[in-house]
Design a protein around this motif. Structure first.
Motif, PDB file in Angstrom:
ATOM      1  N   ASN A 283      24.321 -35.210  -1.475  1.00 46.84           N
ATOM      2  CA  ASN A 283      24.702 -34.086  -1.175  1.00 46.84           C
ATOM      3  C   ASN A 283      24.857 -32.639  -2.589  1.00 46.84           C
ATOM      4  N   LEU A 284      23.458 -31.654  -2.505  1.00 44.05           N
ATOM      5  CA  LEU A 284      22.578 -30.718  -3.871  1.00 44.05           C
ATOM      6  C   LEU A 284      23.011 -30.004  -3.839  1.00 44.05           C
ATOM      7  N   GLN A 285      23.802 -28.390  -4.521  1.00 42.62           N
ATOM      8  CA  GLN A 285      23.917 -27.875  -5.132  1.00 42.62           C
ATOM      9  C   GLN A 285      22.958 -27.208  -5.672  1.00 42.62           C
ATOM     10  N   TYR A 286      22.317 -25.792  -5.476  1.00 41.59           N
ATOM     11  CA  TYR A 286      21.224 -25.058  -6.336  1.00 41.59           C
ATOM     12  C   TYR A 286      22.259 -23.859  -6.096  1.00 41.59           C
ATOM     13  N   ALA A 287      22.445 -23.102  -7.437  1.00 43.27           N
ATOM     14  CA  ALA A 287      22.114 -21.637  -7.563  1.00 43.27           C
ATOM     15  C   ALA A 287      20.743 -20.488  -6.982  1.00 43.27           C
ATOM     16  N   LEU A 288      20.850 -19.315  -6.764  1.00 44.78           N
ATOM     17  CA  LEU A 288      19.726 -19.505  -6.189  1.00 44.78           C
ATOM     18  C   LEU A 288      19.653 -17.595  -7.234  1.00 44.78           C
ATOM     19  N   ASN A 289      18.949 -16.985  -7.713  1.00 46.89           N
ATOM     20  CA  ASN A 289      19.291 -15.843  -8.203  1.00 46.89           C
ATOM     21  C   ASN A 289      18.802 -14.488  -7.097  1.00 46.89           C
ATOM     22  N   PRO A 290      19.246 -13.949  -6.256  1.00 42.88           N
ATOM     23  CA  PRO A 290      18.822 -13.103  -4.971  1.00 42.88           C
ATOM     24  C   PRO A 290      18.095 -12.079  -6.043  1.00 42.88           C
ATOM     25  N   LYS A 291      18.193 -11.954  -7.086  1.00 45.57           N
ATOM     26  CA  LYS A 291      16.760 -10.421  -7.798  1.00 45.57           C
ATOM     27  C   LYS A 291      15.336 -11.139  -7.841  1.00 45.57           C
ATOM     28  N   ASN A 292      15.399 -12.650  -8.023  1.00 43.12           N
ATOM     29  CA  ASN A 292      13.856 -13.363  -8.517  1.00 43.12           C
ATOM     30  C   ASN A 292      13.758 -14.510  -7.997  1.00 43.12           C
ATOM     31  N   GLY A 293      15.021 -14.883  -7.150  1.00 39.64           N
ATOM     32  CA  GLY A 293      14.540 -16.354  -6.713  1.00 39.64           C
ATOM     33  C   GLY A 293      14.333 -17.575  -7.715  1.00 39.64           C
ATOM     34  N   ARG A 294      15.004 -17.769  -8.663  1.00 37.62           N
ATOM     35  CA  ARG A 294      15.321 -18.236  -9.446  1.00 37.62           C
ATOM     36  C   ARG A 294      16.399 -19.282  -9.448  1.00 37.62           C
ATOM     37  N   VAL A 295      16.170 -20.477  -9.291  1.00 31.92           N
ATOM     38  CA  VAL A 295      16.425 -21.595  -9.086  1.00 31.92           C
ATOM     39  C   VAL A 295      17.376 -22.979  -9.670  1.00 31.92           C
ATOM     40  N   VAL A 296      18.025 -22.880  -9.665  1.00 29.43           N
ATOM     41  CA  VAL A 296      19.388 -23.967 -11.044  1.00 29.43           C
ATOM     42  C   VAL A 296      19.954 -24.880  -9.842  1.00 29.43           C
ATOM     43  N   VAL A 297      19.636 -25.970 -10.442  1.00 27.59           N
ATOM     44  CA  VAL A 297      20.801 -26.775  -9.640  1.00 27.59           C
ATOM     45  C   VAL A 297      21.922 -27.620 -10.824  1.00 27.59           C
ATOM     46  N   ILE A 298      22.918 -27.164  -9.939  1.00 26.34           N
ATOM     47  CA  ILE A 298      24.497 -26.793 -10.503  1.00 26.34           C
ATOM     48  C   ILE A 298      24.613 -28.024 -10.046  1.00 26.34           C
ATOM     49  N   GLU A 299      24.751 -29.274  -8.737  1.00 22.72           N
ATOM     50  CA  GLU A 299      25.179 -30.469  -8.913  1.00 22.72           C
ATOM     51  C   GLU A 299      24.365 -31.291  -7.998  1.00 22.72           C
ATOM     52  N   MET A 300      25.084 -32.204  -7.728  1.00 17.39           N
ATOM     53  CA  MET A 300      24.721 -33.761  -7.122  1.00 17.39           C
ATOM     54  C   MET A 300      25.313 -34.574  -7.159  1.00 17.39           C
ATOM     55  N   ASN A 301      25.798 -34.747  -5.345  1.00 16.45           N
ATOM     56  CA  ASN A 301      27.078 -36.140  -5.746  1.00 16.45           C
ATOM     57  C   ASN A 301      26.325 -37.333  -4.327  1.00 16.45           C
ATOM     58  N   PRO A 302      25.912 -38.687  -5.984  1.00 18.56           N
ATOM     59  CA  PRO A 302      25.245 -39.372  -4.561  1.00 18.56           C
ATOM     60  C   PRO A 302      26.055 -40.375  -3.575  1.00 18.56           C
ATOM     61  N   ARG A 303      26.690 -39.606  -2.962  1.00 14.23           N
ATOM     62  CA  ARG A 303      27.510 -40.376  -2.094  1.00 14.23           C
ATOM     63  C   ARG A 303      27.777 -39.471  -0.934  1.00 14.23           C
ATOM     64  N   VAL A 304      28.703 -39.824   0.035  1.00 20.76           N
ATOM     65  CA  VAL A 304      28.826 -38.875   1.109  1.00 20.76           C
ATOM     66  C   VAL A 304      29.278 -38.352   0.646  1.00 20.76           C
ATOM     67  N   SER A 305      29.881 -36.866   1.116  1.00 21.61           N
ATOM     68  CA  SER A 305      30.831 -35.546   0.162  1.00 21.61           C
ATOM     69  C   SER A 305      31.709 -34.999   2.061  1.00 21.61           C
ATOM     70  N   ARG A 306      32.314 -33.600   1.472  1.00 20.02           N
ATOM     71  CA  ARG A 306      33.005 -33.477   1.848  1.00 20.02           C
ATOM     72  C   ARG A 306      32.017 -32.418   2.949  1.00 20.02           C
ATOM     73  N   SER A 307      30.568 -31.915   1.954  1.00 19.18           N
ATOM     74  CA  SER A 307      29.746 -31.492   3.236  1.00 19.18           C
ATOM     75  C   SER A 307      28.935 -32.561   3.851  1.00 19.18           C
ATOM     76  N   SER A 308      28.414 -33.036   3.880  1.00 18.43           N
ATOM     77  CA  SER A 308      28.245 -34.445   4.979  1.00 18.43           C
ATOM     78  C   SER A 308      28.496 -34.253   5.832  1.00 18.43           C
ATOM     79  N   ALA A 309      30.235 -34.034   5.999  1.00 27.77           N
ATOM     80  CA  ALA A 309      30.361 -34.352   6.821  1.00 27.77           C
ATOM     81  C   ALA A 309      30.894 -33.091   7.316  1.00 27.77           C
ATOM     82  N   LEU A 310      30.830 -31.950   7.043  1.00 33.93           N
ATOM     83  CA  LEU A 310      30.425 -30.575   7.792  1.00 33.93           C
ATOM     84  C   LEU A 310      29.249 -30.706   7.834  1.00 33.93           C
TER      85      LEU A 310
END
Lengths: 1085, 349
Positions: A283-310
């Protein structure tokens, strides 16, 4: 690559008890992993301390260890089972951490155990802030700019560089003390002052703020040949700053261009490769600046997560199963897509619907908690809804929550309706609404409706909330349509001319209940009008390919469209209603029961239809039932499915309170309810009728009465005597329940805690102080009643049964009491006409048995009893419901004698400032089980599993009521023999000293400092034995128990508990920890 | 099926197809390979991000009409330069919302893509069916009148334009190519006259088998210069090498088509937009994508679709081709690299 043949046996580590942030999604992943490995012919060894899981069922693994998730215990399992490998990515952070710890400690090397899927170095890189930052920057991506500073000047300089606001985090403080957000240089200076003071190393981390940016998650899979697919993208409705577990989220992402998506896809591939995930899901999480599209990496979970169940439920792609197969060597291209059966698993799912997930909170259980949503997760469950549009899915999700909301407002449940407010008062109300928008809470979603109804513009709303305008504009469409409905609907109900607007309303996700409210009519009238016009939902398939291929897997959602893909046969069909979102008091235990019921029904040749809306569960796995409907569990949604499926029966007993609420309504419409009749359910829940049943049977209840006014309550209480247990009659599950000790407290309760009216009376029960409480699970078939388990509580009376540790079989009750309890259980089971499961709570005091409560349904303890005894209760109950008799089953628990202890796990650490005393209101989120041949060891294991291991040396604080002092003697003596130092409050100390026991006196609260609270706070005390003197709250014992929970010190509140603790400590010292699989326990001879 | 027009009006005929792309409706709408189609987007919410110049694959929408479940009239993206409805309106493209696009997709995937008619004028199904039967289907390739030159790189590539996307041309230029773009009708002699280092057969709509004159010209290029075919160009190169094409029942349209690169044994998740496929001897017997390695002689299958084992890439003595839309800027750089090396060898030969 084909699967590996050099490994034969694989260990899976579960995630332990359900806690906030780690819920039953890991039962889902672990169960899938077990099945996948079995399918491939490996020997599967499972360790998990949580008995309420499907994965710990004895058929899931070859060897199932319900043992503490500690290095010590798991090492013993490894030494015994000698697995070739561990799959560490299925058990959440708990499982992963444990595997890594064992790798670091050299245990895995010592036993030649390999970690599959991910190596410790990769995990370190993903989890260590600095290593992660470095890795991300090396591949040309960005993380939030941040710097450690040790002076105000440095902080200001850095803030000037990255721009305000900035986040200030003092180093090495717990829970972020002294930190905060600075929007300007002045605030930054203030935070520097408080932060430097709070930080023991005088250091702050200053971080660029991404608050209000878009939060996007990407769920990916990778195999060892570097094949890589994106399973799903998820866009958070709530922006950065709110934990994704607490955010409303939407899949797929709605506001990404192809280019932006490709940037995220490419970035995800690079990150997964750089971090070194060998194979599996991530699971990878990103923040995206809605004004200019800049992408910042927030975190990475190298495993099955709550989001992967979803993501699995959202797409139909079984991430955990595939991740498991990749871990044993397969390539993505070698695995088929289960849903189509013909296409490849290496195909990225295509979605042709919209998914909305809404978290479920339970703040009502924690009065005083700050409900503001932050980066710390606070929700206890979630629901997912599928619709063809965002609007439809959102409304479905909100009514799935089971919080008396039937969509996005317009359901008569708002305290105030914005459109009804007189124009003169609007301005003031608007200010209130704006406040609600600015500060995110679970109610914000409903405040948005008011904001738009009051005429706030999209841009204003977006400004205050940070929510993307696309979502707000969708909501605006609903607000506009609602106004139209309110105007036109009242005159149209029942009329043919209303067909157009009704169709449009259903397509926008409005429930009949909402429409009834808007039309000023009742739900039934709307339903018959709608059905008369042939406006009925159709069911579409979740097929992972957007209809491109034929899908064989029957996973459905409802919508209002022209094409129906339902595959109802109308033959031999039984519907199982699930438990809906997890909440405190209704969690994974009920999902376990539903899954067991589905298995039993299938085995009996039935076509099983499952209805549920909780994406974390095993029951919503599409291969558990013959047909899965991912739908809200409201009457309307369930009736629509019944209308289509024409079931021969509906099973309501297993989903907790949720399905039971529908019992009478379903019966009224001629839908057969299997097992215990709705009439019998009503009989057990109706106080008057039930009291009559007890009188007829000659069974005792604590004295009680029902009050419809404060005066009446006081009158009843003085008649039956304090303390009394008070609760409103109209809520179940311990909500707003309290033990009060005097009239003043009763008045306070009546004024503040409940709204008492003749329609909603308050129940007043004599509270049996110092009683031993007992839980019983039984199955009745109409002719006979089988008592499956009698559980003795270890906590004091008055603590909710879900929060109390308990022992099966009882560890201190005399045999005649147990026999009496069994006798009463059987009488009740037969008298109530129960067909299926039955749970009774008793209290035992002075050799007398009192009946507290009967629930003619599956209880929270069913999985615990099933695991402990080896008798599959839910399965047998299901077969009984189909007409079989108890006499047809072998009900002797298989194998050797053993004792199992259940212990509860609490979320207090997530809720600072909350009153943490245990009482009649249930507050635990999960449970663990300790099992052993010896009671002491079973109890010790349960405490280890709950993360509160008993001390083997140190200091014991004793403070007990007078009547317990005699019984304390041998216990105190025992602790001394085990080398403990004893501290006691005056009365207790004197008594012990008089009997020649060496003990040191400690000050009570108010006797001068340091007192016992100071001692606890200073970590001078390792165990507390404190039995109640019966004066109730606001007393010393209340403060003591609060402090021990805050300081994570073990506390025993009954003499039996103290004995248990001593026995446990002795067992640990004498024999040490020994592990045994439940299969070994079940083995005969 | 009925819905409500949110852009354009009138009556249009076209091949009804579905596309499973979630991100990038504008790219599909403007892809010349979509020319003449009544396009159904399987993703139900369309319009969310508006339109922008950067996503455009041609100067105008290429489709005949658009069918969606729900149109979002309020684009939200920092890149957005306008809303989709206005864009389609300004080009007179009919677009309809409120369609059960899933039911339509299921129908198309079961019965195959088919001709359809969409009308805001005539709401009588019988009459529309009659018109549909009488409709004369015309095959056409995008009309390019003049020869165009772009880029100033070291590799001189002649692009035969059957409907090349802007993205393809732009990325070739960025990778160091000087492009001479010639009409679909250019002869081999004309092309060779430019003395290119290599020739690129572009993507485009429909089935090149309907254009025997073009096949004849491409045959003359075989073995003379390195030839790289993409999409339509891939089929064309196959036809020129003596293979046949056939119509896929439902087509491959979407960004999630898994393709196995047989040489690397790696799966690519590819973007595709085509309704025809290349048939090579022996492929019909292939059940597992990897087995396609064994086929061929002077030619070779290089890429295979993992879902249905159809041909996705071919290699010939002096040329190669892929069926999907490669992304040279990303994972498909190696394809361009292969072309570049062939051109270099050619230059040094």
């Amino acid at each position: 690559m084909p699967k590996r043949t050099d490994i034969k046996s694989i260990m899976i580590i579960g995630s332990g008890p359900i806690v906030i942030g780690q819920a039953c999604e890991f039962d889902y992943s672990g169960s899938q992993a077990c099945q996948a490995l079995r399918e491939e012919g490996y020997r599967v060894v499972l360790v998990n301390s949580n008995p309420a899981t499907i994965m710990t069922d004895s058929q899931m693994a070859h060897a199932t260890y319900i043992e503490p998730l500690t290095v010590e215990a798991v090492e013993k399992v490894i030494a015994k089972e000698r697995p070739d490998a561990i799959l560490p990515t299925m058990g959440g952070q708990t499982g992963l951490n444990l595997a890594i710890k064992m790798a670091e400690d050299g245990i895995l090397d010592r036993y030649g155990v390999e970690l599959l899927g991910v190596k410790p170095e990769a995990i370190a890189m993903a989890e260590d802030r600095e290593l992660f930052k470095k890795a991300i920057e090396e591949i040309g991506l960005e993380v939030c700019a941040s710097a450690y500073v040790s002076s105000e000047e440095e902080a200001i300089a850095f803030a000037a560089k990255v721009g305000y606001p900035v986040i200030v985090r003092p180093s090495f403080t717990l829970g972020g003390t002294g930190g905060g957000i600075a929007y300007n240089v002045e605030e930054l200076k203030e935070l520097c002052t408080s932060g430097f003071e709070a930080s023991p190393v005088h250091q702050l981390l200053i971080e660029e703020s991404v608050l209000g940016w878009k939060e996007i998650e990407v769920e990916v899979m990778k195999d060892s040949a570097d094949n890589f697919i994106v399973v799903c993208t998820i866009e958070n409705f709530d922006p950065m700053g709110i934990h994704t577990g607490d955010s409303i989220t939407v899949a797929p992402a709605q506001t990404l261009t192809a280019k932006e998506y490709n940037v995220l896809r490419e970035a995800s591939y690079k990150i997964v490769k750089k971090i070194g995930l060998e194979s599996g899901g991530c699971n990878l999480q990103y923040a995206l600046n809605p004004k200019n599209g800049r992408v910042v990496v927030i975190e990475m979970n190298p495993r099955v997560s709550r989001s992967s169940a979803l993501a699995s439920k959202a797409t139909g792609f079984p991430i955990a199963k595939i991740a498991t197969k990749l871990a044993i060597g397969y390539g993505l291209d070698e695995l088929p897509n289960d849903i189509t059966g013909t296409t490849s698993a290496c195909c990225e799912p295509a979605i042709d619907y919209c998914i909305v997930k809404v978290p479920r909170f339970d703040f009502v259980k924690f009065p005083g908690v700050d409900q503001t949503l932050t980066t710390q997760m606070k929700s206890v469950g979630e629901v997912m809804a599928i619709g063809r549009t965002f609007k439809e899915a959102l409304q479905k999700a909100l009514r799935s929550l089971e919080q008396d909301r039937y969509g996005w407002g317009a359901d008569g449940e708002d305290e105030v309706e914005a459109w009804e407010i007189p124009s003169g008062e609007r301005k003031g109300y608007l200010e209130e609404v704006k406040r609600q928008l600015r500060i995110p809470t679970p109610e914000r979603i409903f405040a948005l409706r008011h904001a738009l109804q009051l005429g706030m513009s999209t841009s204003e709303v977006c400004e205050l909330t940070g929510i993307d305008p696309w979502f707000i504009n969708n909501l605006k469409q609903l607000v506009e349509f609602e106004a139209k409905l309110r105007e036109e609907l009242p005159s149209l109900v029942g009329a043919e001319e209303g067909k157009g607007i009704l169709w449009e309303a259903k397509r926008l996700g409005y429930s009949d209940r909402q429409l009834a409210c808007l039309a000023g009519n009742n739900e039934e009238a709307i339903r018959s009008w709608r059905e008369g016009l042939e406006i009925k939902p159709v069911y579409k398939l979740v097929d992972s390919c957007a209809g491109e291929y034929h899908a064989k897997t029957p996973y459905f959602y409802s919508t209002y469209e022209s094409g129906n893909e339902a595959r109802a046969t109308g033959k031999n069909t039984v519907i199982v209603l699930g438990g809906g979102p997890n909440r405190i008091g209704q969690g994974i235990e009920f999902d376990y029961c539903c899954v067991q019921a589905a298995m039993a029904l299938k085995a009996a040749g039935k076509e099983v239809v499952m209805i549920n809306c909780n994406p974390e569960t095993v029951s919503t796995d599409y291969d558990i039932s013959n047909r899965l409907y991912f739908e809200p569990l409201t009457l309307e949604d369930v009736l629509s499915i019944c209308d289509l499926e024409k079931p021969e029966g509906v099973v309501l007993q297993f989903g907790g309170q949720t399905p039971l609420k529908l019992a009478l309504d379903l019966e009224k419409r001629g839908i057969p309810v299997l097992g215990t009749s709705p009439h019998a359910i009503d009989l057990a829940e109706d106080r008057e009728k039930f009291a009559q049943v007890l009188r007829d049977l000659g069974l005792k209840q604590p004295d009680n009465g029902m009050a419809s006014s404060q005066e009446e309550a006081i009158e009843i209480a003085s008649r039956i005597g304090y303390p009394v247990l008070v609760r409103p009659s109209y809520v179940l599950g311990g909500r707003a329940m309290e033990v009060v000790y005097d009239e003043a407290a009763l008045r306070l309760y009546m004024e503040q805690a409940v709204k008492v009216t003749p329609d909603h009376p308050v129940l007043v029960d004599k509270f049996l102080e110092s009683a031993v409480e007992v839980d019983v699970d039984a199955i009745a078939d109409g002719e006979d009643c089988y008592v499956a388990g009698v559980m003795e509580h270890i906590e004091l009376a008055g603590v909710h049964s879900g929060d109390s540790a308990c022992s099966l079989p009882p560890f201190s009750l005399p045999d005649e009491i147990i026999s009496e309890i069994k006798r009463q259980t059987k009488m009740l089971g037969l008298a109530l006409g129960v067909k299926g499961l039955l749970n009774i709570q008793f209290a035992v005091r002075d050799g007398e048995v009192y009946l507290l409560e009967v629930n003619p349904r599956a209880s929270r303890t069913v999985p615990f009893v099933s695991k402990a005894t080896g008798i599959p209760l839910a399965q047998i109950a299901t077969k009984i419901m189909l007409g079989r008799k108890l006499s047809e089953f072998d009900l002797n628990p298989p194998g050797k004698p053993r004792i199992a202890v259940k212990e509860a796990v609490f979320p207090f650490i997530k809720f600072p400032g909350v009153d943490i005393i245990l009482g009649p209101e249930m507050r635990s989120t999960g449970e663990v089980m300790g099992i052993d041949v010896n009671f002491g060891m079973a109890f010790a294991k349960s405490q280890m599993s709950a993360g509160m291991p008993l001390p083997l040396s140190g200091t014991v604080l004793l403070t007990v009521s007078d009547k317990d002092k005699e019984a304390l003697l041998p216990i105190a003596q025992g602790f001394l023999e085990e080398g403990f130092r004893l501290l006691a409050t005056e009365g207790t100390a004197k008594f012990l000293q008089n009997h020649g026991i060496e003990v040191e006196k400690v000050n009570k609260i108010g006797e001068g400092r340091p007192n016992l609270l100071d001692r606890i706070k200073n970590n001078e005390i390792d165990l507390v034995i404190n039995t109640p003197v019966g004066k109730g709250p606001r007393t010393d014992e209340y403060k003591i128990r609060r402090q021990v929970i805050a300081s994570s010190v073990s506390v025993m509140t009954t003499i039996q508990g103290a004995k248990a603790a001593l026995a446990a400590i002795r067992a640990c010292k004498d024999n040490g920890l020994d592990v045994k699989s439940i299969q070994e326990y079940y083995e005969s001879n | 099926m009925e819905g409500e027009a949110f852009a354009g009006s009138g009556e249009v005929f076209g091949e009804v197809v579905f596309n499973t792309t979630t991100f990038g409706y504008q790219e599909v709408i403007t892809d010349p390979a979509s020319s003449g189609q009544i396009l159904t987007m399987t993703y139900p919410l369309i319009g969310n991000i508006g339109i922008n110049k950067d996503s455009e694959q041609a100067d105008s929408p290429q489709i005949a009409a658009l069918l969606v479940r729900e149109y979002s009239p309020f684009p939200s993206s920092w890149l957005s330069e306008g809303d989709l409805a206005s864009y389609l309106n300004s080009h007179g493209v009919l677009a309809v919302e409120g369609i059960d696009t899933r039911a339509l997709t299921r129908h198309l995937s079961e019965s195959g893509t088919q001709r359809g008619v969409l009308s805001t004028l005539d709401l009588n199904v019988e009459s529309l069916l009659t018109k549909l039967k009488q409709e004369k289907k015309e095959l056409d390739l995008p009309k390019r009148e003049e020869i165009q030159t772009i880029g100033s790189g070291d590799y001189h590539v002649v692009v035969m334009d059957f409907g090349a996307t802007k993205q393809l041309l732009a990325s070739l230029v960025q990778l160091g190519c000087r492009l001479t773009i010639v009409p679909a009708t250019a002869s081999a002699a004309e092309i060779l006259n430019f003395s290119p280092d290599g020739i690129l057969l572009s993507s485009g709509p429909s089935d090149p088998a309907s254009f025997p004159e073009i096949i004849q010209e491409v045959k003359k290029l075989l073995g003379v210069k390195p030839v790289f075919g993409i999409g339509f160009g891939h089929l064309l190169l196959g036809l020129a090498n003596g293979f046949n094409t056939f119509k896929l029942s439902a087509g491959h349209r979407g960004t999630n088509q898994p393709v196995l690169d047989l040489a690397k044994e790696r799966v690519l998740v590819t973007n595709q937009n085509h309704g025809y496929c290349l048939s090579v001897p022996g492929i019909e017997k292939i059940r597992k994508a990897r087995e396609a390695k064994t086929l061929g002689g002077s030619w070779q299958v290089t890429h295979v679709n993992l879902n249905d084992c159809t041909v996705e890439g071919m290699a010939y003595p002096k040329g190669f081709s892929v069926q999907y839309i490669p992304d040279f800027a990303g994972s498909d750089f190696c394809l361009f690299d292969k072309f570049r090396r062939m051109m270099e060898e050619e230059a040094h030969a």
